[in-house]
Design an enzyme around this catalytic site. Structure first.
Site, PDB file in Angstrom:
ATOM      1  N   HIS A  55       0.817  -1.214   0.000  1.00  0.00           N
ATOM      2  CA  HIS A  55       0.000   0.000   0.000  1.00  0.00           C
ATOM      3  C   HIS A  55       0.852   1.266   0.000  1.00  0.00           C
ATOM      4  CE1 HIS A  55      -3.291  -2.739   1.188  1.00  0.00           C
ATOM      5  NE2 HIS A  55      -4.092  -1.801   0.752  1.00  0.00           N
ATOM      6  N   GLY A  56       2.034   1.226   0.598  1.00  0.00           N
ATOM      7  CA  GLY A  56       2.893   2.404   0.660  1.00  0.00           C
ATOM      8  C   GLY A  56       3.602   2.484   1.993  1.00  0.00           C
TER       9      GLY A  56
END
Length: 466
Positions: free
Chosen positions: A361-362
């Site tokens: 997701h980051g």
């Protein structure tokens, strides 16, 4: 493609031009998927159509650079299959994830999404998973049937290298990389070639996609309508507003629940549109039911079970009903592959899988905290379930069933605040406003579970699923 009309349309519905452009291209995946059914010229023409339409929609939505970003990990993955089949899986896993992380950092995509913006990294996330699964399955093609292969490996492994056209068509297929779902190359090839379950049977059975598509669109409309209705009442900005600090404990906890509840409807909308797109193309078809008369199943297109999420009886059920295809990918390509032969999976495998999901997701603290929290949430729920199964009285069992349900609602909506606000400071502040209750309870349950161990009972199939 910033036309004056688009600016007025965007302002009318309260989004940026970039988001409107994405939404228009995203909805366009439905007619694009529908037309795939009628492409003449055989499999090669259908592969070309899948690749070309995916690239065009990406260009119209994100700009020319998006396709260049997609091309980098796609070429790295294909080159690893050509040059180093024996180790191509692990090489591509780290190279593709490394490139994705670099794009996350460069574009600060989490901040853009939080502020209502959009960029190509969301689509790159889906493509990354498709590339890795393809390469690992080609790597698995070297293994023999007797090498303790899991069922997923036997089903999805690739004995032959896909052509470049097949590979690109799979990665960009009709814009399905915008929001998923993630599916296997072997299924894509059989669908394109009209083989396997897509081959017309002797009885002439051919599933109609129109009613399931319409149902998905109705669900999408309802989800977006509810989201637009709720979001003005429960904005994320309230968490940094002095008025939130004036709330009492229970009102803060209630606001956290409603914030998480509201945000989920946006994802339900997105996944419902992607479900409609994949269903109408025919790719979402996953076979017929065994009971007569046979009914078509469309599980391959399904990414979320709305009621399954909102009414989950335990946290263990959440990966089975939320972002379903990504959860399946994580199980097949991370969780199961970390378990040594002859041993059972434990908390390490669960934590490692959730960490990979967070990184995907980051690299925002909120993502990391949320997925670590979700690992402890699931572990705590498992202990509640074991006590529930070992309880000797109906009253105690029902009490534990309700406790697991309430626990899931509480911890999920507490934890997801980190996923939404992203920053460490805001996440810790919001968690601290309710005395870290959603962090403490799972840890206490895990510790109690190590002390209070219920007597072992024969395991039914349903319990094995837990």
């Amino acid at each position: 493609m910033d036309l004056p009309e688009m600016e007025s349309m965007a302002s009318a519905i309260g989004v940026s031009v970039a988001v409107l452009r994405f939404l228009l291209c995203f909805v366009a995946t439905i007619p694009v998927g529908f037309l795939h059914r009628f492409v003449p010229g055989g499999p090669a023409a259908r592969h070309l159509y899948a690749a070309a339409t995916g690239a065009i929609l990406s260009y119209l939505s994100f700009g020319f650079s998006s396709n260049l970003h997609f091309l980098v990990p796609m070429l790295l993955g294909y080159a690893s299959m050509l040059l180093c089949r024996k180790h191509c899986g692990i090489i591509t896993f780290f190279l593709a994830f490394g490139y994705l992380i670099g794009c996350h950092v460069y574009y600060m995509s989490g901040d853009a999404w939080k502020e209502g913006g959009i960029d190509a990294t969301g689509a790159l996330m889906v493509i990354t998973l498709k590339i890795i699964s393809c390469v690992i399955n080609y790597n698995d093609g070297l293994l023999k049937e007797e090498d303790n292969l899991r069922e997923a490996q036997k089903k999805n492994r690739l004995l032959n290298l896909p052509s470049l056209l097949e590979y690109v068509g799979y990665c960009l297929c009709c814009g399905s990389h915008f929001a998923g779902p993630v599916y296997e190359l072997k299924d894509y090839l059989q669908w394109t070639e009209r083989k396997g379950i897509w081959q017309r049977s002797d009885k002439g059975l051919s599933p109609s996609p129109y009613w399931p598509t319409f149902r998905a669109l109705i669900q999408a409309g309802f989800c977006m309508g509810l989201y637009l209705y709720l979001v003005p009442y429960f904005p994320l900005s309230r968490f940094t507003d002095p008025v939130y600090q004036e709330y009492g404990f229970w009102k803060r906890l209630g606001y956290q629940y409603m914030s998480g509840f509201t945000a989920r409807w946006k994802y339900y909308f997105i996944w419902s549109i992607s479900e409609a797109s994949v269903i109408i193309s025919g790719l979402g078809f996953s076979g017929w039911t065994d009971a007569g008369p046979p009914k078509a199943r469309w599980d391959r297109a399904k990414n979320v079970d709305v009621l399954g999420v909102e009414l989950a009886k335990s946290s263990v059920q959440l990966p089975l009903v939320w972002n379903i295809q990504v959860s399946t990918w994580l199980r097949h390509y991370v969780y199961e592959r970390l378990v040594q032969n002859g041993k059972k999976p434990g908390f390490f495998q669960l934590l490692a899988t959730q960490t990979v999901s967070a990184v995907w997701h980051g690299l925002y603290p909120g993502y990391i905290i949320f997925f670590v929290q979700s690992a402890t949430m699931i572990a705590g729920s498992r202990f509640l379930y074991r006590w529930q199964q070992a309880s000797q009285t109906a009253v105690l069992k029902n009490l534990l069933v309700f406790s697991n349900f309430a626990y899931t609602i509480l911890i999920l909506n507490y934890s997801c605040i980190g996923f939404m606000v992203l920053s460490m400071r805001e996440t810790v502040a919001v968690y601290g406003s309710v005395y870290y209750i959603g962090t403490i309870i799972p840890i206490v349950l895990i510790l109690l579970g190590k002390i209070i161990k219920p007597a072992r009972q024969p395991r039914s199939k349903a319990r094995k699923d837990e």
